[in-house]
Scaffold this motif. Structure first.
Motif, PDB file in Angstrom:
ATOM      1  N   GLY A  77       2.625 -28.645  -8.727  1.00  0.00           N
ATOM      2  CA  GLY A  77       3.471 -29.831  -8.785  1.00  0.00           C
ATOM      3  C   GLY A  77       3.530 -30.608  -7.493  1.00  0.00           C
ATOM      4  O   GLY A  77       4.214 -31.636  -7.414  1.00  0.00           O
ATOM      5  N   GLN A  78       2.802 -30.153  -6.466  1.00  0.00           N
ATOM      6  CA  GLN A  78       2.787 -30.873  -5.200  1.00  0.00           C
ATOM      7  C   GLN A  78       1.922 -32.131  -5.299  1.00  0.00           C
ATOM      8  O   GLN A  78       1.064 -32.242  -6.178  1.00  0.00           O
ATOM      9  N   VAL A  79       2.166 -33.060  -4.413  1.00  0.00           N
ATOM     10  CA  VAL A  79       1.355 -34.280  -4.383  1.00  0.00           C
ATOM     11  C   VAL A  79      -0.038 -33.915  -3.894  1.00  0.00           C
ATOM     12  O   VAL A  79      -0.207 -33.341  -2.815  1.00  0.00           O
ATOM     13  N   LYS A  80      -1.060 -34.246  -4.686  1.00  0.00           N
ATOM     14  CA  LYS A  80      -2.441 -33.914  -4.347  1.00  0.00           C
ATOM     15  C   LYS A  80      -3.062 -35.002  -3.481  1.00  0.00           C
ATOM     16  O   LYS A  80      -2.599 -36.149  -3.467  1.00  0.00           O
ATOM     17  N   VAL A  81      -4.126 -34.638  -2.815  1.00  0.00           N
ATOM     18  CA  VAL A  81      -4.779 -35.592  -1.926  1.00  0.00           C
ATOM     19  C   VAL A  81      -5.303 -36.797  -2.699  1.00  0.00           C
ATOM     20  O   VAL A  81      -5.351 -37.913  -2.172  1.00  0.00           O
ATOM     21  N   THR A  82      -5.667 -36.607  -3.951  1.00  0.00           N
ATOM     22  CA  THR A  82      -6.171 -37.709  -4.769  1.00  0.00           C
ATOM     23  C   THR A  82      -5.080 -38.700  -5.142  1.00  0.00           C
ATOM     24  O   THR A  82      -5.369 -39.804  -5.596  1.00  0.00           O
ATOM     25  N   GLU A  83      -3.813 -38.317  -4.956  1.00  0.00           N
ATOM     26  CA  GLU A  83      -2.698 -39.173  -5.355  1.00  0.00           C
ATOM     27  C   GLU A  83      -2.007 -39.841  -4.167  1.00  0.00           C
ATOM     28  O   GLU A  83      -1.205 -40.758  -4.357  1.00  0.00           O
ATOM     29  N   VAL A  84      -2.308 -39.369  -2.967  1.00  0.00           N
ATOM     30  CA  VAL A  84      -1.563 -39.834  -1.798  1.00  0.00           C
ATOM     31  C   VAL A  84      -1.693 -41.341  -1.617  1.00  0.00           C
ATOM     32  O   VAL A  84      -0.696 -42.052  -1.418  1.00  0.00           O
ATOM     33  N   GLN A  85      -2.900 -41.828  -1.700  1.00  0.00           N
ATOM     34  CA  GLN A  85      -3.122 -43.254  -1.468  1.00  0.00           C
ATOM     35  C   GLN A  85      -2.411 -44.100  -2.509  1.00  0.00           C
ATOM     36  O   GLN A  85      -1.793 -45.120  -2.187  1.00  0.00           O
ATOM     37  N   ASP A  86      -2.461 -43.690  -3.769  1.00  0.00           N
ATOM     38  CA  ASP A  86      -1.775 -44.434  -4.830  1.00  0.00           C
ATOM     39  C   ASP A  86      -0.268 -44.443  -4.608  1.00  0.00           C
ATOM     40  O   ASP A  86       0.402 -45.464  -4.842  1.00  0.00           O
ATOM     41  N   VAL A  87       0.275 -43.294  -4.168  1.00  0.00           N
ATOM     42  CA  VAL A  87       1.716 -43.220  -3.910  1.00  0.00           C
ATOM     43  C   VAL A  87       2.103 -44.173  -2.786  1.00  0.00           C
ATOM     44  O   VAL A  87       3.082 -44.925  -2.886  1.00  0.00           O
TER      45      VAL A  87
END
Length: 625
Positions: A488-498
């Motif tokens: 459930g942690q924020v993944k590296v693939t999602e960081v930029q979108d967040v």
């Protein structure tokens, strides 16, 4: 369940069993008096008949079925999500806390607590709920890495979102928010002390467990004692390797213990029904949703006079992850990055009604997480070693890497003597190797044959459990890398979108690859670990005006010894708090601190082969795979 969850997100995922299908039993409707019981049903009548309602699969169903293992089951969950949190906040007003009218709080604070709700003298109203949240340090570390803040600041931002004046209360139908946001690190200290005691008692007892009592709450685990804080690992053991149950620690996780503490105290001491206390936990992995759905972790376990006709109330009503917390803020139109990073002011904080428990749950100084050598999963193993070390002056802890980075061996040695050995096994590949070596040996059917001899090359004459069974304690976690790498942690693939969604600029030197791969994910996990371990420990201990020390936020009056305080945690003071908790609720400490496990059996899928069942499922959905 939130749409962000899929099997691809779960790094502790093995595979769902074909048998994980909840059967629908349909009974023929009772024939009317004027009907002919021998009438033949035509195809037209059959087509016009109402189909049975679709099956609804919950986490409770998944836990009762042996068809799946680990968090593959969480894909089926529909109720534990950020949407459920918002729906509950919109459906219920924040409960008036009855003791606030007697403690002289300011008018503004009291008005916020009442929130326009009429609850009666005991705070009983079916239109209101007392909202409580608990937050894990791993979830805070994940958000800290995303927004380039410290883990402490991330914790303040979460508290401001859930309880602050510009947080959730500014939206929704009722303006409801959370009365308390509890750091599970505080409750974890009680778990660490209890874990050390459990190991010492279990290793000092040679009494064999009664047959059939494996996993019972009142039995002592056998060596090696295996951690019970990871629900993915527990679910896997219960469903696939029941011979592991005698080894499992009976201790509740910090998430479960927080729920038990809050609901039992408010229920037994302050006459607030457990069903009116709504507890959400913010955790690093989806398997924590499984844990919250366990029937063992409900009010039936600790209510002294539980009425069997009453519906059990879960200690944890809902679990969301760090990623879902961001969705929670977004759904309310709040940019999480813009939330204040300061802690709540004293006038904004609602005190827990019991002063001793308030000092325990909300200490005046914030302790940092365990050191890096203790690992990112709470430091159970290392605290146990430190406890033994405090009892053996002059001893030292040695650390050696095992077959990979997720297998680490620890020894407490004094001169040439090894006092205790322990190990850490993270990730299912290593866990499978662990349980394989703990499997009881089968007696040979051949006359004169040996029992339990390993067939591995170079291991002639060695039993299958050699080495592993010498460990006193093994810290087992399903996720590779530990809890900071939870699903459930924020993944590296999602960081930029967040960051883009929050309107943030990419910091200098922090540009992410267009398509981050395993290397980038490993580097990202290192940043989350850095946030987890980078705490300021300068205020771990304070001295008040009377010269009394504070340990765990509780006055010690100077009655501590070197062996009593382990890594800043006073064992005696923790035990005093636990005894106080038991005394004000009238519940035995064993029912409050410990839980039980059971072998999960299912008849689903046993009468037909997997191939036949797959073929049957393909037909029901209208075609092949």
């Amino acid at each position: 369940m939130s749409a962000i969850l899929s099997a691809d997100d779960l790094n502790d995922f093995i595979s769902p069993g074909v048998a994980c299908i909840k059967p629908i039993e349909t009974l023929p409707a009772k024939a009317e008096d004027n009907s002919n019981p021998y009438e033949v049903t035509t195809e037209d009548k059959a087509a016009a008949a109402q189909p049975p309602p679709p099956a609804s699969i919950s986490l409770t169903d998944c836990l009762a079925c042996s068809g799946c293992v680990t968090s593959a089951e969480a894909v089926l969950v529909t109720l534990q999500s950020h949407t459920e949190v918002l729906t509950t906040l919109d459906n219920y007003r924040s409960l008036r806390v009855p003791w606030l009218t007697h403690n002289g709080l300011s008018g503004a604070t009291n008005k916020h607590a009442l929130n326009g709700t009429t609850n009666g003298t005991n705070g009983h109203s079916h239109e209101s709920r007392l909202f409580v949240a608990s937050v894990s340090p791993q979830a805070r570390a994940s958000l800290a890495a995303v927004f380039n803040v410290s883990e402490a600041e991330a914790g303040n931002m979460i508290t401001q979102l859930l309880s602050g004046p510009k947080g959730l209360r500014t939206g929704g139908h009722n303006g409801s928010d959370f009365a308390w946001v509890i750091d599970t690190n505080v409750v974890r200290e009680a778990c660490l002390v209890a874990a050390a005691d459990e190991v010492a008692i279990a290793l000092g007892s040679n009494a064999p467990a009664k047959p059939g009592s494996e996993g019972a709450i009142d039995t002592k685990p056998k060596q090696p004692i295996l951690t019970s804080a990871c629900p993915g690992w527990i679910c896997y053991a219960e469903k696939t390797h029941p011979y592991i149950l005698p080894h499992l620690s009976r201790l509740k996780s910090p998430q479960a213990l927080t729920g038990t503490l809050v609901k039992s105290v408010l229920s037994q001491r302050y006459n607030i029904s457990p069903s009116q206390v709504w507890h959400v936990a913010i955790m690093p992995c989806f398997d924590k949703k499984l844990e919250a759905s366990r029937s063992e972790l409900t009010s039936t376990a600790w209510l002294p006079n539980h009425d069997a006709s009453q519906e059990p109330v879960r200690d944890v009503d809902c679990v969301i992850t760090a990623r879902e917390l961001l969705q929670l803020a977004s759904a309310r139109g709040i940019n999480f990055s813009s939330v204040s990073r300061r802690p709540l002011l004293g006038a904004e904080r609602i005190a827990f009604p019991d002063p001793k428990l308030d000092a325990f749950l909300f200490p005046s100084s914030r302790r940092k997480n365990q050191d890096a050598v203790a690992g990112p999963s709470g430091g159970y193993l290392y605290h146990i070693l430190q406890t033994y070390q405090a009892q053996n002056p002059g001893s030292s802890i040695t650390v050696s890497r095992g077959r990979n980075a997720d297998v680490v061996e620890y020894s407490l040695v004094q001169g040439s003597e090894t006092i205790i050995r322990a190990a850490r096994f993270y990730g299912f590949r290593n866990i499978q190797n662990l349980v394989r070596r703990l499997k009881p040996a089968k007696a040979s059917r051949l006359p004169g044959g040996k029992t339990g001899v390993s067939r591995r090359p170079g291991a002639a004459g060695a039993t299958a459990g050699d080495g592993v069974k010498d460990y006193a304690y093994v810290e087992v976690m399903a996720c590779p890398g530990g809890c900071t790498n939870g699903g459930g942690q924020v993944k590296v693939t999602e960081v930029q979108d967040v960051r883009i969604a929050e309107g943030l600029q990419q910091p200098n030197g922090d540009a992410l690859a267009p398509k981050p791969g395993p290397k980038e994910q490993k580097e990202w996990l290192a940043r989350v670990d850095e946030a987890y371990f980078s705490g300021d420990n300068s205020e771990e201990e304070k001295v008040d005006g009377d010269g009394d020390h504070e340990v765990n936020g509780i006055e010690t009056n100077g009655h501590t010894t070197d062996s009593d305080v382990v890594n800043g945690i006073s064992r005696q003071k923790i035990k005093d708090v636990m005894d106080h908790w038991s005394s004000i609720t009238g519940v035995d400490p064993q029912k409050l601190l410990y839980t039980s496990y059971r072998k999960v059996e299912s008849d689903v899928g046993k009468k037909v082969s997997d191939m036949e069942r797959v073929a049957g499922l393909a037909v029901t959905v209208g075609g092949g795979w």
